[in-house]
Design a protein around this motif. Structure first.
Motif, mmCIF file in Angstrom:
data_model
loop_
_atom_site.group_PDB
_atom_site.id
_atom_site.type_symbol
_atom_site.label_atom_id
_atom_site.label_comp_id
_atom_site.label_asym_id
_atom_site.label_seq_id
_atom_site.Cartn_x
_atom_site.Cartn_y
_atom_site.Cartn_z
ATOM 1 N N LEU A 1 0.834 -1.203 0.000
ATOM 2 C CA LEU A 1 0.000 0.000 0.000
ATOM 3 C C LEU A 1 0.867 1.250 0.000
ATOM 4 O O LEU A 1 1.941 1.289 0.589
ATOM 5 C CB LEU A 1 -0.912 0.020 1.232
ATOM 6 N N LEU A 2 0.365 2.280 -0.686
ATOM 7 C CA LEU A 2 1.030 3.580 -0.680
ATOM 8 C C LEU A 2 0.368 4.557 0.276
ATOM 9 O O LEU A 2 0.986 5.537 0.693
ATOM 10 C CB LEU A 2 1.047 4.169 -2.094
ATOM 11 N N GLU A 3 -0.889 4.301 0.611
ATOM 12 C CA GLU A 3 -1.610 5.192 1.516
ATOM 13 C C GLU A 3 -2.643 4.372 2.270
ATOM 14 O O GLU A 3 -3.036 3.284 1.827
ATOM 15 C CB GLU A 3 -2.294 6.323 0.744
ATOM 16 N N PRO A 4 -3.095 4.856 3.419
ATOM 17 C CA PRO A 4 -4.104 4.114 4.184
ATOM 18 C C PRO A 4 -5.430 4.048 3.435
ATOM 19 O O PRO A 4 -5.726 4.860 2.552
ATOM 20 C CB PRO A 4 -4.235 4.923 5.480
ATOM 21 N N GLY A 5 -6.239 3.074 3.813
ATOM 22 C CA GLY A 5 -7.541 2.921 3.183
ATOM 23 C C GLY A 5 -8.441 2.007 3.989
ATOM 24 O O GLY A 5 -7.971 1.195 4.796
ATOM 25 N N VAL A 6 -9.739 2.167 3.768
ATOM 26 C CA VAL A 6 -10.749 1.343 4.425
ATOM 27 C C VAL A 6 -11.339 0.404 3.375
ATOM 28 O O VAL A 6 -11.774 0.840 2.308
ATOM 29 C CB VAL A 6 -11.855 2.205 5.065
ATOM 30 N N VAL A 7 -11.368 -0.883 3.692
ATOM 31 C CA VAL A 7 -11.853 -1.906 2.772
ATOM 32 C C VAL A 7 -13.039 -2.614 3.428
ATOM 33 O O VAL A 7 -12.984 -2.960 4.618
ATOM 34 C CB VAL A 7 -10.752 -2.930 2.424
ATOM 35 N N GLY A 8 -14.097 -2.817 2.657
ATOM 36 C CA GLY A 8 -15.253 -3.533 3.177
ATOM 37 C C GLY A 8 -16.471 -2.636 3.284
ATOM 38 O O GLY A 8 -16.354 -1.417 3.458
ATOM 39 N N LEU A 9 -17.663 -3.258 3.194
ATOM 40 C CA LEU A 9 -18.916 -2.514 3.245
ATOM 41 C C LEU A 9 -19.531 -2.542 4.644
ATOM 42 O O LEU A 9 -19.804 -1.499 5.234
ATOM 43 C CB LEU A 9 -19.904 -3.086 2.224
ATOM 44 N N PHE A 10 -19.780 -3.740 5.166
ATOM 45 C CA PHE A 10 -20.485 -3.853 6.441
ATOM 46 C C PHE A 10 -19.539 -4.177 7.599
ATOM 47 O O PHE A 10 -19.834 -3.856 8.740
ATOM 48 C CB PHE A 10 -21.562 -4.940 6.326
ATOM 49 N N ARG A 11 -18.413 -4.835 7.313
ATOM 50 C CA ARG A 11 -17.385 -5.105 8.317
ATOM 51 C C ARG A 11 -16.056 -4.570 7.795
ATOM 52 O O ARG A 11 -15.216 -5.332 7.329
ATOM 53 C CB ARG A 11 -17.290 -6.599 8.613
ATOM 54 N N PRO A 12 -15.880 -3.266 7.833
ATOM 55 C CA PRO A 12 -14.693 -2.670 7.204
ATOM 56 C C PRO A 12 -13.410 -3.031 7.940
ATOM 57 O O PRO A 12 -13.402 -3.325 9.139
ATOM 58 C CB PRO A 12 -14.980 -1.167 7.273
ATOM 59 N N THR A 13 -12.331 -3.007 7.182
ATOM 60 C CA THR A 13 -10.988 -3.237 7.698
ATOM 61 C C THR A 13 -10.117 -2.051 7.326
ATOM 62 O O THR A 13 -10.145 -1.589 6.188
ATOM 63 C CB THR A 13 -10.389 -4.527 7.115
ATOM 64 N N LEU A 14 -9.365 -1.559 8.282
ATOM 65 C CA LEU A 14 -8.459 -0.440 8.045
ATOM 66 C C LEU A 14 -7.094 -0.994 7.653
ATOM 67 O O LEU A 14 -6.475 -1.738 8.425
ATOM 68 C CB LEU A 14 -8.350 0.433 9.291
ATOM 69 N N LEU A 15 -6.640 -0.655 6.453
ATOM 70 C CA LEU A 15 -5.334 -1.082 5.955
ATOM 71 C C LEU A 15 -4.356 0.084 6.051
ATOM 72 O O LEU A 15 -4.645 1.185 5.559
ATOM 73 C CB LEU A 15 -5.434 -1.574 4.514
ATOM 74 N N LEU A 16 -3.220 -0.164 6.675
ATOM 75 C CA LEU A 16 -2.180 0.849 6.822
ATOM 76 C C LEU A 16 -0.910 0.376 6.128
ATOM 77 O O LEU A 16 -0.577 -0.819 6.181
ATOM 78 C CB LEU A 16 -1.887 1.114 8.301
ATOM 79 N N PRO A 17 -0.204 1.270 5.456
ATOM 80 C CA PRO A 17 1.073 0.875 4.847
ATOM 81 C C PRO A 17 2.091 0.485 5.916
ATOM 82 O O PRO A 17 2.127 1.059 7.009
ATOM 83 C CB PRO A 17 1.507 2.133 4.086
ATOM 84 N N SER A 18 2.909 -0.497 5.585
ATOM 85 C CA SER A 18 3.936 -0.943 6.524
ATOM 86 C C SER A 18 4.943 0.185 6.772
ATOM 87 O O SER A 18 5.370 0.870 5.841
ATOM 88 C CB SER A 18 4.652 -2.174 5.980
ATOM 89 N N GLY A 19 5.282 0.394 8.017
ATOM 90 C CA GLY A 19 6.248 1.414 8.385
ATOM 91 C C GLY A 19 5.708 2.821 8.426
ATOM 92 O O GLY A 19 6.483 3.786 8.484
ATOM 93 N N ILE A 20 4.383 2.979 8.392
ATOM 94 C CA ILE A 20 3.830 4.336 8.400
ATOM 95 C C ILE A 20 4.103 5.031 9.724
ATOM 96 O O ILE A 20 4.229 6.258 9.795
ATOM 97 C CB ILE A 20 2.307 4.291 8.106
ATOM 98 N N GLU A 21 4.243 4.255 10.818
ATOM 99 C CA GLU A 21 4.497 4.863 12.109
ATOM 100 C C GLU A 21 5.899 5.449 12.193
ATOM 101 O O GLU A 21 6.169 6.295 13.057
ATOM 102 C CB GLU A 21 4.300 3.830 13.225
ATOM 103 N N ASN A 22 6.794 5.020 11.278
ATOM 104 C CA ASN A 22 8.157 5.568 11.259
ATOM 105 C C ASN A 22 8.257 6.846 10.425
ATOM 106 O O ASN A 22 9.239 7.578 10.547
ATOM 107 C CB ASN A 22 9.134 4.529 10.718
#
Length: 220
Positions: free
Chosen positions: A150-171
């Motif tokens: 991933l290049l940027e965060p995103g929300v995936v899913g309609l009724f049970r969404p999942t938050l996807l974060l790029p690896s190492g974003i906290e750094n």
């Protein structure tokens, strides 16, 4: 059938153009107002006016009708035998092949296949992404995962969404910046943006030939 479809397309086109003018009038207002204007233009393609009229007609209360009294003279007149003459059958006309429905179906299938492949790709990303640590800003029911693709965060899913974060974003971000990014994604979840985006994807698949539909998607 074709006149009804043509009438619906013209009505939806005029509705979309009216929504575009309203967004210009509200350009100094909140972005949420313009978003709902564009969304209403998208939903208009799925909801023809003729359907609303037929629904209103079906709600009309049933009124019993009293049978009229027929005089005996009229009954005797209509009791005589009636001879029906068979009209000559019209010449057989060879109907043209349904070219337009076939073209529409091909376009619809292409859009549907592309959307389905993208959905499968997202499912693969979610399945292969490890779980992220617990975040205090996120609700406990929200799953947070990290992905290296991933290049940027995103929300995936309609009724049970999942938050996807790029690896190492906290750094790459400070804690306050990371919280701001996550809060932004949580706003998408609260507003059901993925659900409304899926509805417009359905509009794009059905009316793939209409350029205004894709323009509305870009504005949304």
């Amino acid at each position: 059938m074709m006149p009804d479809i043509s009438r619906h397309l013209w009505q939806s086109t005029l509705f979309a153009l009216a929504a575009a003018l309203l967004t210009l009038a509200f350009r100094k207002n909140r972005a949420q107002v313009r978003y709902w204007l564009w969304l209403s233009a998208s939903l208009k393609f799925l909801l023809p006016f003729a359907l609303l009229m037929n629904f209103g007609t079906s709600l009309h209360p049933w009124v019993p009708v009293t049978a009229p009294v027929i005089p005996n003279a009229v009954v005797e007149q209509f009791s005589q035998p009636i001879v029906f003459e068979t009209p000559p059958s019209p010449p057989q006309m060879h109907s043209a092949p349904p070219v337009l429905p076939v073209i529409w179906l091909c376009g619809f299938l292409v859009i549907a296949v592309v959307r389905y492949r993208n959905w499968l790709r997202l499912r693969t990303v979610i399945r292969e992404s490890p779980m992220w640590g617990r975040l205090s800003i996120c609700p406990p029911t929200l799953k947070v995962r990290e992905s290296s693709g991933l290049l940027e965060p995103g929300v995936v899913g309609l009724f049970r969404p999942t938050l996807l974060l790029p690896s190492g974003i906290e750094n790459r971000l400070t804690p306050s910046e990371l919280q701001a990014v996550i809060a932004h994604e949580l706003c998408h979840i609260r507003r059901r943006d993925n659900l409304f985006a899926a509805v417009h994807m359905l509009v794009e698949a059905i009316f793939w030939f209409h350029p205004l539909v894709w323009w509305i998607g870009a504005r949304l």
